[in-house]
Design a protein around this motif. Structure first.
Motif: not given
Length: 136
Positions: A123-128, A81-96
Motif C-alpha cells: 500500500n505504501k508503494y502504491q501511495q508513492i 517509509y514514514d518517520i514515526t519515532w522522531r520529532d517531528p514525525k514525517t510522512n514520506y509521501d511521493a513528494a518526499m
C-alpha cells in the motif's frame, strides 16, 4: 551514509577503498538516521530530504568518488517509509521520495536508487509510485 565521509567509519568502512574494488556501491543515507541538525542544518534533516541528500551526495560521495581511479557506480538506498519515532514525525509521501531522488541526481549521483521499506508494505508503494515515474 557515514562511510562516505573522509574518515574510516565506526563500522570499518571507507568509501574510497570500497568504491575502488566493487562494481556498485549502495550507501544508505536514510534521512531519519542522521542527527537532527547534521551538517549544520537549521531544520530537522529528515524534513528536508532534497537538501540533505544533495549535501551528502555533493560534499561527501562525489568527493570520495573523484579520488578513486576506477569508481563504482553509485546506486543509493533511499527511504520509502514514514518517520514515526522522531520529532517531528514525517510522512514520506511521493513528494518526499521525489525530493530524495532529485537531491541525489542533482548532486551527480545518477546511477539509480533502491528503496527501503522494511515492512514491504505494498500500500505504501502504491501511495508513492508517482515518484518512480518521474524523469530525473
Amino acid at each position: 551514509g557515514e562511510s562516505a565521509h573522509d574518515y574510516v567509519s565506526g563500522y570499518g568502512q571507507y568509501w574510497g577503498a570500497i568504491s575502488n574494488v566493487v562494481d556498485v556501491i549502495s550507501g544508505m543515507p536514510y534521512p531519519e538516521l542522521f542527527n537532527k541538525y547534521e551538517y549544520g542544518f537549521t531544520k530537522p534533516v529528515w524534513t528536508v530530504p532534497y537538501e540533505l541528500l544533495y549535501h551528502w551526495g555533493k560534499n561527501y560521495v562525489s568527493k570520495q568518488q573523484s579520488l578513486v581511479p576506477t569508481p563504482a557506480v553509485v546506486r543509493t538506498w533511499i527511504q520509502a517509509y514514514d518517520i514515526t519515532w522522531r520529532d517531528p514525525k514525517t510522512n514520506y509521501d511521493a513528494a518526499m521520495v521525489e525530493k530524495q531522488i532529485q537531491g541525489l541526481y542533482d548532486a551527480g549521483l545518477t546511477g539509480g536508487f533502491i528503496t527501503w521499506n522494511s515492512s514491504s508494505n505494498l500500500n505504501k508503494y502504491q501511495q508513492i509510485k508517482s515518484a518512480f515515474a518521474m524523469d530525473y
